[in-house]
Design an enzyme around this catalytic site. Structure first.
Site, PDB file in Angstrom:
ATOM      1  N   SER A  73       0.832  -1.192   0.000  1.00  0.00           N
ATOM      2  CA  SER A  73       0.000   0.000   0.000  1.00  0.00           C
ATOM      3  C   SER A  73       0.870   1.246   0.000  1.00  0.00           C
ATOM      4  CB  SER A  73      -0.888  -0.011   1.244  1.00  0.00           C
ATOM      5  OG  SER A  73      -1.607   1.184   1.332  1.00  0.00           O
ATOM      6  N   HIS A 131       0.050   4.479   0.985  1.00  0.00           N
ATOM      7  CA  HIS A 131      -0.061   5.477   2.056  1.00  0.00           C
ATOM      8  C   HIS A 131       0.418   4.979   3.413  1.00  0.00           C
ATOM      9  CE1 HIS A 131      -3.873   4.299   4.250  1.00  0.00           C
ATOM     10  NE2 HIS A 131      -3.863   3.449   3.249  1.00  0.00           N
ATOM     11  N   CYS A 188     -10.255   1.132  10.555  1.00  0.00           N
ATOM     12  CA  CYS A 188     -11.470   0.576   9.960  1.00  0.00           C
ATOM     13  C   CYS A 188     -12.524   0.299  11.027  1.00  0.00           C
ATOM     14  CB  CYS A 188     -11.167  -0.722   9.228  1.00  0.00           C
ATOM     15  SG  CYS A 188      -9.608  -0.741   8.384  1.00  0.00           S
TER      16      CYS A 188
END
Lengths: 497, 115
Positions: free
Chosen positions: A295, A297, A421
Site C-alpha cells: 500500500s 499510504h 477501519c
C-alpha cells in the site's frame, strides 16, 4: 423568516433546474446529476436555509446564470472566526492541531514524494496506455520506473508487480483470484484470526461460494503456531494468507518459515505486507512469498494506490476481478493513475534508501515512549510479542481505565484504539481477543504509531498527556481504589440486579 | 546540541579530497535554512534531523568519487526541499500544531462543547 426567503429564492431556480434537466435528457448523466443537486438543495432548504444559496450557487452555477437572477452572495467566512483561535470539529475545540501518533492508519506524504508527483498533475498528464503520442510515452516510462522502484524494495522483478488501488484491492485479488483460478482442483484456504478485515472478509465471501476456510488461531504473543500450520495444510489447500506485520499490534510473523512450509507442500503463500514494506526488510525470494500486497499510504506515499506482487517462477495464476481494457496484463483493468503510481514508486525508493535511518529513529522513539509510560504508570501491558515486533507500533492496555474515556481525554494526541477501519465501533478489537487478552484489557487498548516524521518532543508530550489522563481516570475509578486497597477484583462476586 | 562548528575539523581533514569543504559547509547551512522555512512542524523538524544525520554520515567518506556523488545528491535534495517549502507555504494551515503552541500539560487547549 429566513426559511421563507430561502425557499422563495429557490423556487425559480428549482424550476429552471428542472427545465435544464429536461433539456439534458439526452445525456442521461447530466440530467441525473442535476436532479440530484436539485434534490439536495431542496432538502437543504427545509433544514438549513442559510446554507442554500451557497450550495446552490456552486453546484448549479450555470442554471443560476440562466435564471437571470442576481448572483447569490458568495459564502463569506463568519467574522467571529477571525478572533477565535483554533479549530472547531465535532463539538471539540482545539487550540492547535493534535500531534500525530497514528502511523498505522496512514502516514503523511513525504515532501520528496510529493515533489516527484506534482509534474504528473501539471504538464505530464498523458495516459500511460496511449501509444500514439509523446504524452503517453512519458507517462508510461514514469510508470515503468515506479514499477522498478516498487520491485526493488521487495526484491522482485518489475514484471511481477501489478498496480492496484491499495492493499485492500490487492488482498481481494490475491485471495479470490487464486481461489477462483484453481477452484477445479483445490478448495481450501488458510488464514489467521488476526489478519486484516479485507482478507477475512474475502475469505468469508469464498466460504459462501463453497470454499473451505481455516482461520488459524494465534498464540498469546500474536504469532502463529508453525506446527499447527503444517498440520492444517491438506492436499486440498491452495493458499495460505498471513499478514506480515499486524496493523493493530505490530507483531511480525515468521515469514521465511511460513514460506518454506508452503513451498514444501506446494501451497501458494500470500502475505499482506502493507504495514511491513519499507519498514522491515522484505525479500520475496528469501522468504518464498508467492503473492504480496502493498500500500502506498503506509510508507509515506499517496493514498489510493498499492500493488500486488505475483510470482512468475513458479508461476502463480489468478483470475482477474476487474473486466475492462486489459491493462496490467489483464490482471487489473483500468487506467493507471500516473501521479499516484509515481508517488508510490518514489516512496518505495525513499523507504529503501532510508530504512536504516528510519528504523534507528523509530526504535529510539518507541523505546522512549514505552519507557516513559512504564516508568510513570503501573498496570500497563504491551499487547503482542515483545520480541517479534515492528517497534513503530506500540499497542498498550491500561488496567482499570476505560479506553473510550482515555481517547476522549487525549484529544491532543491523534491515536487510535486499534485499526482505523473499526475505530468507529465500541467493540473491543478482534485481534486482541484472538490473542486471548481479557475483555477489560482489550477495552482499554491504545495504539501509538511512531514514524519518520515523529519528533522526540512529541513523544515526551504524548507520554506526559497519557500519564496525566490515565491517572485522572484512575482517581475517578472505584475499581482502581479497591485494587490499591489490595482487593482482588477477580474474586468479587458481583450481585445481579 | 550539534552545531556547525563541530563539523570543521572533519572538513579540514578531508579538504584535499573534496572540491571544497566550504562548499559542503554552506550546503549544510542551506539545508538548515530551508528546513526552517517549512510551515509544517513535523517536516521542519525532519529536514533538520535528516540534514544533520546525512552530513554526519558524510564525515566518514574518504573516496573522492563517493564524496562528489554525495555532494551532488545533497544539491538535488536541497532543490527538492526549496521547492517543497514553497508548496507547503502555499497551503499552510492557519492553525499550528500544538507542539508549536506554548501550552503546558493541564492547560485548557481542548474544550468539548456541551450538547
Amino acid at each position: 423568516m429566513a426559511l421563507a426567503s430561502g425557499r422563495m429564492r429557490l423556487q425559480p431556480l428549482l424550476r429552471q433546474g428542472a427545465r435544464l434537466a429536461a433539456s439534458l435528457q439526452t445525456s442521461g448523466r447530466g440530467a441525473a446529476a442535476l436532479e440530484g443537486d436539485a434534490f439536495s438543495a431542496a432538502s437543504l432548504a427545509t433544514e438549513r436555509p442559510a446554507a442554500v444559496t451557497a450550495t446552490w450557487g456552486r453546484s448549479l452555477g450555470t442554471a443560476a446564470a440562466l435564471a437571470d437572477e442576481e448572483p447569490p452572495p458568495a459564502a463569506q467566512p463568519p467574522a467571529e472566526d477571525e478572533e477565535e483561535v483554533g479549530i472547531n470539529l465535532k463539538g471539540v475545540h482545539m487550540l492547535g492541531r493534535p500531534l500525530y501518533l497514528d502511523m498505522q492508519a496512514t502516514t503523511p506524504v513525504d515532501p520528496r514524494v510529493l515533489d516527484a508527483m506534482l509534474p504528473y498533475y501539471l504538464d505530464q498528464y498523458g495516459n500511460p496506455h496511449s501509444r500514439t503520442h509523446m504524452y503517453g510515452w512519458e507517462s508510461e516510462s514514469a510508470v515503468e520506473k515506479a514499477r522498478q522502484q516498487v520491485a526493488d524494495l521487495i526484491g522482485a522483478s518489475p514484471k511481477e508487480i501489478v498496480f492496484t488501488s491499495g492493499a485492500t484491492e490487492s488482498n481481494n485479488i490475491a485471495t479470490k483470484g487464486v481461489a477462483h483460478f484453481y477452484k477445479g482442483k483445490k478448495r481450501h484456504i488458510i488464514t489467521t484470526q488476526t489478519d486484516h478485515k479485507c482478507v477475512l472478509d474475502s475469505c468469508r465471501y469464498l466460504q459462501q461460494e463453497g470454499f473451505d476456510v481455516t482461520y488459524l488461531p494465534v498464540k498469546q504473543d500474536g504469532l502463529i503456531d508453525l506446527e499447527l500450520l503444517k498440520n492444517t495444510i491438506t492436499p486440498e489447500t491452495v493458499l495460505v494468507s498471513v499478514m506480515a506485520v499486524n496493523n493493530e499490534i505490530g507483531v511480525v510473523q515468521p515469514l521465511a518459515e511460513i514460506g518454506q512450509i508452503c513451498r514444501e507442500r506446494k501451497v501458494f503463500f500470500h502475505t499482506d505486507a502493507a504495514q511491513a514494506a519499507g519498514k522491515i526488510p522484505v525479500d520475496v525470494d528469501a522468504m518464498k512469498i508467492d503473492l504480496m500486497s502493498l500500500s502506498g499510504h503506509k510508507l509515506y506515499g499517496p493514498k489510493g494506490v498499492g500493488a500486488l506482487y505475483i510470482r512468475r517462477r513458479p508461476r502463480v495464476r489468478i483470475e482477474a476481478q476487474m473486466s475492462g481494457g486489459g491493462q496490467e496484463r489483464g490482471l487489473r483493468s483500468g487506467t493507471i493513475p500516473t501521479p499516484l503510481v509515481v508517488g508510490f514508486g518514489a516512496a518505495c525508493s525513499i523507504a529503501q534508501e532510508e530504512m536504516a535511518r528510519d528504523r534507528a529513529h523509530v526504535d529510539r522513539l518507541s523505546q522512549r515512549l514505552l519507557d516513559g509510560i512504564r516508568s510513570k504508570l503501573e498496570g500497563v501491558v504491551l499487547n503482542g510479542s515483545e520480541e517479534h515486533r515492528y517497534p513503530g507500533n506500540v499497542n498498550l492496555s491500561f488496567a482499570y481505565v476505560e479506553g473510550e474515556s482515555l481517547l476522549m481525554g487525549l484529544k491532543e494526541v491523534a491515536v487510535s484504539s486499534g485499526s482505523a477501519c473499526t475505530s468507529a465501533s465500541l467493540e473491543p478489537s478482534y485481534v486482541l481477543r484472538a490473542l486471548g487478552v481479557e475483555e477489560d484489557m482489550a477495552h482499554t487498548s491504545i495504539r501509538f504509531g511512531v514514524g519518520r516524521f515523529t519528533t522526540e518532543e512529541e513523544i515526551d508530550r504524548a507520554v506526559e498527556l497519557t500519564v496525566a489522563q490515565v491517572n485522572k481516570l484512575r482517581e475517578l475509578s472505584p475499581l482502581w481504589e479497591m485494587v490499591q486497597e489490595g482487593i482482588d477484583i477477580k474474586s468479587i462476586q458481583w450481585a445481579q440486579h | 546540541m550539534f552545531s556547525d562548528s563541530n563539523l570543521s575539523p572533519f572538513f579540514s581533514e578531508t579538504a584535499k579530497a573534496m572540491s571544497s569543504s566550504r562548499e559542503v559547509l554552506s550546503l549544510y547551512r542551506d539545508f538548515l535554512r530551508v528546513g526552517r522555512k517549512f510551515s509544517n512542524y513535523n517536516v521542519r523538524e525532519f529536514v533538520k534531523r535528516r540534514a544533520r544525520e546525512g552530513f554526519r554520515e558524510g564525515q566518514a567518506l574518504t573516496d573522492p568519487a563517493t564524496i562528489s556523488a554525495a555532494v551532488k545528491q545533497a544539491k538535488d535534495q536541497l532543490a527538492v526541499a526549496k521547492r517543497q517549502s514553497v508548496v507547503y507555504s502555499l497551503f499552510a494551515q492557519p492553525v499550528k500544531s500544538i507542539m508549536e503552541l506554548k501550552t503546558a500539560v493541564g492547560d485548557q487547549s481542548v474544550t468539548v462543547a456541551k450538547a
